[in-house]
Design an enzyme around this catalytic site. Structure first.
Site, PDB file in Angstrom:
ATOM      1  N   ASP A  24       0.844  -1.195   0.000  1.00 37.79           N
ATOM      2  CA  ASP A  24       0.000   0.000   0.000  1.00 37.79           C
ATOM      3  C   ASP A  24       0.882   1.249   0.000  1.00 37.79           C
ATOM      4  OD1 ASP A  24      -2.025   1.841   0.317  1.00 37.79           O
ATOM      5  OD2 ASP A  24      -2.126   1.567   2.502  1.00 37.79           O
ATOM      6  N   ASP A  28      -4.153   3.923   2.717  1.00 35.02           N
ATOM      7  CA  ASP A  28      -5.579   3.624   2.905  1.00 35.02           C
ATOM      8  C   ASP A  28      -5.809   2.171   3.350  1.00 35.02           C
ATOM      9  OD1 ASP A  28      -5.093   2.231   0.564  1.00 35.02           O
ATOM     10  OD2 ASP A  28      -6.757   3.113  -0.561  1.00 35.02           O
ATOM     11  N   ASP A  32      -1.894  -1.066  -3.786  1.00 37.76           N
ATOM     12  CA  ASP A  32      -2.178  -0.287  -4.993  1.00 37.76           C
ATOM     13  C   ASP A  32      -1.027  -0.402  -5.993  1.00 37.76           C
ATOM     14  OD1 ASP A  32      -0.267   1.501  -3.801  1.00 37.76           O
ATOM     15  OD2 ASP A  32      -1.912   2.275  -2.558  1.00 37.76           O
ATOM     16  N   ASP A 101      -5.523  -9.922 -15.164  1.00 34.87           N
ATOM     17  CA  ASP A 101      -6.659 -10.809 -14.982  1.00 34.87           C
ATOM     18  C   ASP A 101      -7.750 -10.317 -15.921  1.00 34.87           C
ATOM     19  OD1 ASP A 101      -8.437 -12.667 -13.492  1.00 34.87           O
ATOM     20  OD2 ASP A 101      -6.930 -12.434 -11.922  1.00 34.87           O
ATOM     21  N   ASP A 203     -10.363 -15.568 -16.058  1.00 31.22           N
ATOM     22  CA  ASP A 203     -11.149 -16.039 -14.924  1.00 31.22           C
ATOM     23  C   ASP A 203     -12.185 -17.082 -15.373  1.00 31.22           C
ATOM     24  OD1 ASP A 203     -11.716 -15.445 -12.024  1.00 31.22           O
ATOM     25  OD2 ASP A 203     -13.706 -14.969 -12.813  1.00 31.22           O
ATOM     26  N   GLU A 266      -8.071 -20.084 -16.152  1.00 33.67           N
ATOM     27  CA  GLU A 266      -8.387 -20.647 -14.832  1.00 33.67           C
ATOM     28  C   GLU A 266      -9.445 -21.722 -15.037  1.00 33.67           C
ATOM     29  OE1 GLU A 266     -10.349 -19.752 -10.471  1.00 33.67           O
ATOM     30  OE2 GLU A 266     -11.160 -18.853 -12.270  1.00 33.67           O
ATOM     31  N   HIS A 327      -5.374 -17.148  -4.589  1.00 31.83           N
ATOM     32  CA  HIS A 327      -6.197 -16.351  -3.678  1.00 31.83           C
ATOM     33  C   HIS A 327      -7.522 -17.021  -3.326  1.00 31.83           C
ATOM     34  CE1 HIS A 327      -7.658 -15.695  -7.664  1.00 31.83           C
ATOM     35  NE2 HIS A 327      -8.734 -15.078  -7.204  1.00 31.83           N
ATOM     36  N   ASP A 328      -7.744 -18.224  -3.828  1.00 35.40           N
ATOM     37  CA  ASP A 328      -8.994 -18.932  -3.533  1.00 35.40           C
ATOM     38  C   ASP A 328      -8.799 -20.154  -2.640  1.00 35.40           C
ATOM     39  OD1 ASP A 328     -10.480 -17.185  -5.191  1.00 35.40           O
ATOM     40  OD2 ASP A 328      -9.991 -18.376  -6.969  1.00 35.40           O
TER      41      ASP A 328
END
Ligand code: GLC
Ligand code: MG
Length: 531
Positions: A24, A28, A32, A101, A203, A266, A327-328
């Site tokens: 970051d 925030d 990013d 992605d 995806d 994917e 990430h899943d």
């Protein structure tokens, strides 16, 4: 004969950045683009070739960016288009590649296309999504279920029809049978490719076309109450339809309008179905993601069988790939434990095929326990109790031992792991015996050694918990001996060999000359260069 040439995505390693959690720059609490830019030297020094970044497009964030409301913009939370252009340039300056992605199966319900589509039955965009009349009893048009729980159909008062959403109701599925939809997404792809993007990870590729007749899915005989509700059915009609291969081929054509670009899919399917995504004559996806290491039990014989099945099923010239985390799914260090996570890294980085490393796995990051009232992931919130939360594997990257592990000066969007004081990049980078140091050396060896990045795979000997195989390129040969358990195993190959240990999970063995039969200690993994 001319030497075969290998492409960047065949020789190199891919690294997945989950942008919300990587770095970051503006305090925030959410990662990013400028944050990523500030860490490119790290990725370069680590030995990464392709940087894949999960979605950074405008999105209401119902599914953390996998609900796109503008396919050719950048979410202000992540930065600006200028930041993006700088990121691309900085990646290329380091001789690395950028993979974005692409989320073509569904858009956000806030996308302009869907807003128009839902206005009326005769709106020109009506057919861009999948709208159907209610069943005679007023219920949904068929029995299809959403991956995230409940019916996959949402009733829309205004026009009295249902629309289909394989995931959240905020993620309506686009109708890929409509040529206008195809063109719109292909144009979005060209937009990024012209900007210099080197490829896409597509995806849920296997979801993109559904049965034209919308036939009911059959029940899953293996379903039990502990599973999420989606598992009640076999998705025979809602996924992996024959026509999807035409779409993949068209996507590939778009990518091929540009030089040296990459198309990844994917796809969660068994090997025999997965390999079809290479397409006829390999004109489909370059790399249909191979998720076997995410799903198989950690058992040598099962893994060996999977490697051999996969090698056998690959089409001629189809390039293999291996994924250990994303990430899943639960992180590898949590799934198999800290010691075995080293063996897993050794496996990933010595198998034949492009490896994909999930951010933080190079440090041995583990799933972080998130208190129930802090859960963010819609997959868990939608189906409390059975829906697996994906937050634990999405926590901030651990850079150093300062507050929030150096990830943010603000409040991180997900809590950090408590052990970040020791388990961080700064601490581990030079530290012999640390996970990062270990993986850095494996990556380095792989990148510099043709036998490891392009060599053939040769099964050698697998017994009990011991997995071993060879890699060979011309006269260069490596033997890998991996003990997938914490007890001693015996390596008794039926051939003679001698070699020198290049990398070992027990570093004192490095440099040792070995040969013949071995007693392999628990949790020991060896990469041996053969004479
Ligand atoms: C893919 C993504 C996952 C997302 C889903 C819906 O499986 O990896 O994070 O929730 O698609 O877009
Ligand atoms: Mg930020």
């Amino acid at each position: 004969m001319k030497e075969k040439e290998y492409l960047w995505w065949q020789k190199g390693i891919i690294y997945q950045v989950y942008p919300r959690s990587f770095m970051d720059s503006d305090g925030d609490g959410i990662g990013d683009l400028n944050g990523i830019i500030s860490k490119l030297d790290y990725l370069k020094d680590l030995g990464i070739k392709g940087v894949w970044i999960s979605p950074i497009f405008p999105s209401p964030m119902a599914d953390f960016g996998y609900d796109v409301s503008d396919y050719t913009g950048i979410h202000t939370m992540f930065g600006t288009m200028q930041d993006f252009d700088l990121l691309t340039k900085e990646i290329h300056n380091r001789n690395m590649k950028l993979i974005l992605d692409l989320v073509p199966n569904h858009s956000s319900n806030e996308h302009q296309w869907f807003r128009e589509s839902r206005r009326s039955k005769d709106d020109p965009k009506r057919d861009w999504y999948i709208w159907k009349d209610p069943a005679p009893d007023g219920g949904p048009p068929n029995n299809w279920l959403s991956v995230f729980g409940g019916s996959a159909w949402e009733y829309d008062e205004q026009t009295g029809q249902y629309y289909y959403h394989a995931f959240l109701k905020e993620q309506p599925d686009l109708n890929w049978r409509n040529p206008e939809v195809q063109q719109a997404i292909f144009d979005a792809m060209r937009f990024w490719l012209k900007k210099g993007v080197d490829g896409f990870r597509v995806d849920v590729m296997w979801h993109m076309i559904k049965d034209e007749k919308l036939r009911d899915n059959p029940p899953n005989p293996d379903y039990n109450e502990k599973m999420n509700s989606y598992s009640r059915h076999i998705s025979a009609y809602s996924t992996d339809q024959d026509e999807v291969h035409d779409i993949v081929r068209k996507m590939r054509k778009v990518v091929d309008e540009f030089d040296d670009r990459l198309l990844i899919g994917e796809i969660y399917l068994p090997i025999s179905k997965l390999v079809r995504y290479y397409g006829e004559d390999n004109q489909g996806a370059h790399l249909p993601f191979n998720f076997q290491l995410l799903e198989l039990p950690w058992e040598a014989k099962k893994i060996e069988a999977a490697i051999n099945d996969y090698e056998g099923a690959l089409p001629d010239e189809g390039w293999p790939n291996w994924v250990l985390g994303n990430h899943d799914k639960s992180r590898i260090a949590t799934r198999v434990g800290k010691e075995q996570a080293r063996i897993a890294a050794m496996l990933l980085l010595t198998l034949r095929g492009t490896p994909t490393i999930y951010y933080g796995d190079e440090l041995g990051m583990e799933d972080v326990n998130i208190p129930e009232n802090k859960i963010m992931d819609p997959q868990a919130l939608n189906e409390p109790g059975v829906g697996k939360s994906r937050d634990p594997e999405r926590t901030p990257m651990q850079w150093d031992d300062t507050r929030n592990a150096g990830f943010t000066t603000g409040e991180p969007w997900l809590p950090l792991m408590e052990n970040y004081q020791e388990l961080n990049v700064k601490e581990q980078w030079e530290k012999k015996g640390s996970m990062l140091h270990f993986q850095r050396r494996l990556i380095n060896l792989r990148n510099g050694e043709p036998a490891l990045h392009i060599g053939d795979h040769i099964p050698v000997y697998t017994e009990n918990n011991l997995l071993s195989y060879m890699r060979k390129y011309k006269d260069r040969k490596y033997l890998m001996v991996l003990n997938l358990s914490d007890s001693q195993e015996n390596f008794k190959p039926d051939f003679n060999w001698r070699g020198k240990v290049r990398i070992a999970t027990q570093p004192e063995m490095e440099g040792e000359e070995l040969g013949g039969e071995l007693q392999v200690k628990g949790n020991l993994g060896l990469v041996i260069e053969l004479d």
